[in-house]
Design a protein around this motif. Structure first.
Motif: not given
Length: 113
Positions: A23-28, A43
């Motif tokens: 999963e790619n997170q919003e914070d990069g 992570s």
């Protein structure tokens, strides 16, 4: 119930395989989660780093593959409780002779057709 546990010697341990959700997170950042084992997450800034952390986490736990062979419980055939229930009946021999005579008559009729 019989239970057999099969283990593998240290030199023939099969490889463990896992399906991993990336999963790619919003914070990069990236989170890697083992499907079916939500507590196992790694992570990192990149996919590679997240997977490396996840691999390290799994290796630290020292997982092992064990194969269980379980025999189902032995159950009695449902008709067995009736087997022999008339053996002490004084009319048993008479009934068996009647059945045998009737069966012989039916067989004779079938042969003449």
């Amino acid at each position: 119930m019989n239970l057999t546990v099969k283990t593998y010697p240290n030199n023939t341990v099969p490889k463990l395989t896992y399906d991993v959700l990336i999963e790619n997170q919003e914070d990069g950042g990236v989170i890697a989660t083992v499907l079916g084992l939500p507590d196992f997450k790694g992570s990192g800034v990149t996919k590679k780093e997240a997977l490396e952390k996840l691999i390290q986490l799994l290796q630290d736990r020292k997982p092992e593959i064990v194969t269980l062979e379980i025999e189902p419980p032995q159950t009695e055939h449902p008709w067995m409780k009736f087997a022999g229930m008339h053996k002490d009946n004084p009319l048993f021999t008479e009934v068996m002779e009647y059945i045998e005579a009737d069966r012989s008559q039916i067989d004779l009729e079938n042969e003449t057709r």
